[in-house]
Motif scaffolding. Sequence first.
Motif, short mmCIF file in Angstrom:
data_model
loop_
_atom_site.label_atom_id
_atom_site.label_comp_id
_atom_site.label_asym_id
_atom_site.label_seq_id
_atom_site.Cartn_x
_atom_site.Cartn_y
_atom_site.Cartn_z
N THR A 132 3.75 6.44 -1.09
CA THR A 132 4.29 5.19 -1.62
C THR A 132 3.28 4.06 -1.63
O THR A 132 3.40 3.14 -2.44
CB THR A 132 5.54 4.76 -0.82
OG1 THR A 132 5.28 4.85 0.59
CG2 THR A 132 6.72 5.66 -1.13
N ILE A 133 2.30 4.10 -0.76
CA ILE A 133 1.33 3.02 -0.73
C ILE A 133 0.18 3.26 -1.71
O ILE A 133 -0.54 2.33 -2.08
CB ILE A 133 0.77 2.82 0.71
CG1 ILE A 133 0.22 1.40 0.87
CG2 ILE A 133 -0.30 3.83 1.04
CD1 ILE A 133 1.27 0.33 0.77
N CYS A 134 0.02 4.52 -2.16
CA CYS A 134 -1.17 4.86 -2.94
C CYS A 134 -0.90 5.14 -4.43
O CYS A 134 -1.82 5.01 -5.25
CB CYS A 134 -1.86 6.08 -2.35
SG CYS A 134 -2.70 5.77 -0.78
N SER A 164 6.28 -3.47 1.03
CA SER A 164 5.03 -3.56 0.28
C SER A 164 4.61 -5.01 0.10
O SER A 164 3.43 -5.36 0.25
CB SER A 164 5.21 -2.89 -1.09
OG SER A 164 4.09 -3.10 -1.91
N LEU A 167 2.99 -6.40 3.15
CA LEU A 167 1.61 -5.98 3.30
C LEU A 167 0.68 -6.81 2.43
O LEU A 167 -0.36 -7.27 2.86
CB LEU A 167 1.46 -4.50 2.95
CG LEU A 167 2.06 -3.49 3.91
CD1 LEU A 167 1.98 -2.10 3.32
CD2 LEU A 167 1.35 -3.53 5.25
N ALA A 172 -1.21 -3.11 -1.11
CA ALA A 172 -0.05 -2.75 -1.92
C ALA A 172 -0.36 -2.64 -3.42
O ALA A 172 0.55 -2.58 -4.23
CB ALA A 172 1.07 -3.76 -1.72
N HIS A 175 1.26 0.36 -5.13
CA HIS A 175 2.67 0.66 -4.81
C HIS A 175 3.54 0.53 -6.05
O HIS A 175 3.53 -0.49 -6.74
CB HIS A 175 3.17 -0.30 -3.73
CG HIS A 175 4.60 -0.10 -3.35
ND1 HIS A 175 5.63 -0.79 -3.94
CD2 HIS A 175 5.17 0.74 -2.45
CE1 HIS A 175 6.77 -0.41 -3.41
NE2 HIS A 175 6.52 0.52 -2.51
#
Length: 254
Positions: A132-134, A164, A167, A172, A175
């Motif tokens: 989810t972050i990448c 997100s 962050l 993010a 994302h």
Amino acid sequence: MSEFTRAELCAVALAECFRGDGEILASAIGVLPTLGARLAKLSFAPDLLITDGLHYVLENVPPLGAANGFQPVIEGWLPYRGVFDLLWAGRRHVLMGATQIDRFGNQNIACIGDPKHPRAQLLGMRGAPGNTICHPTSYWVPNHGQKSFVAKVDVVSGIGYDRSAALGGRAARFHEIRRVVSNLGVFDFRTRDHAMRLVSVHPGVAVDEVVEKTGFPLALEDRVAETRPPTAQELRLLRERLDPTGIAAREPLG
């Protein structure tokens, strides 16, 4: 070809998650997500990269299950370690399940109940945080109800838009929760605050039913569309090419 099953409808809705992705790795987990990704490649997303589930990128698309007579055409070599190079660069779109999901797309596949003393142990975090972050992530929920669409997930595996945003900045930048598909409808997060929006309801499903079975307020347009049905070509691909033995029909929906 005008008649179709709910599973076939959901497979098409899942395929639509990949529309416009171009040449990236499509990682689909589960029967209907896999069927959707393969249908997308055979129809409107031919540049998608799919694998044999082990270490080869395939030029041709295998059917579900035992592929009697199928001869894979190998396009490339992608060992497990190579997946991370695509993942970290945002060149992957994963379509995975969500035991729980909340209003902002936080997903749980780890456990049910207090994480210190869970009532049920599930898969664990797996790759959900990094996914989810990448890179883009979409979710499939086969049993839409207030136990799966919850006000707050018991533990966060995949991060949603609220986390997100906290962050911020570079952390993010890749994302994106693209879509959520359930046995009742299709959802996205294209709202001002990235709260979940009801995009369409499946044929025979009322908006009120979706609202009643969701454990948080959904963003609603004045008029909610109906999920598009499979085309005749898509039904032929599903029944004759991708799932000739009817594996998807045995998937429990709701």
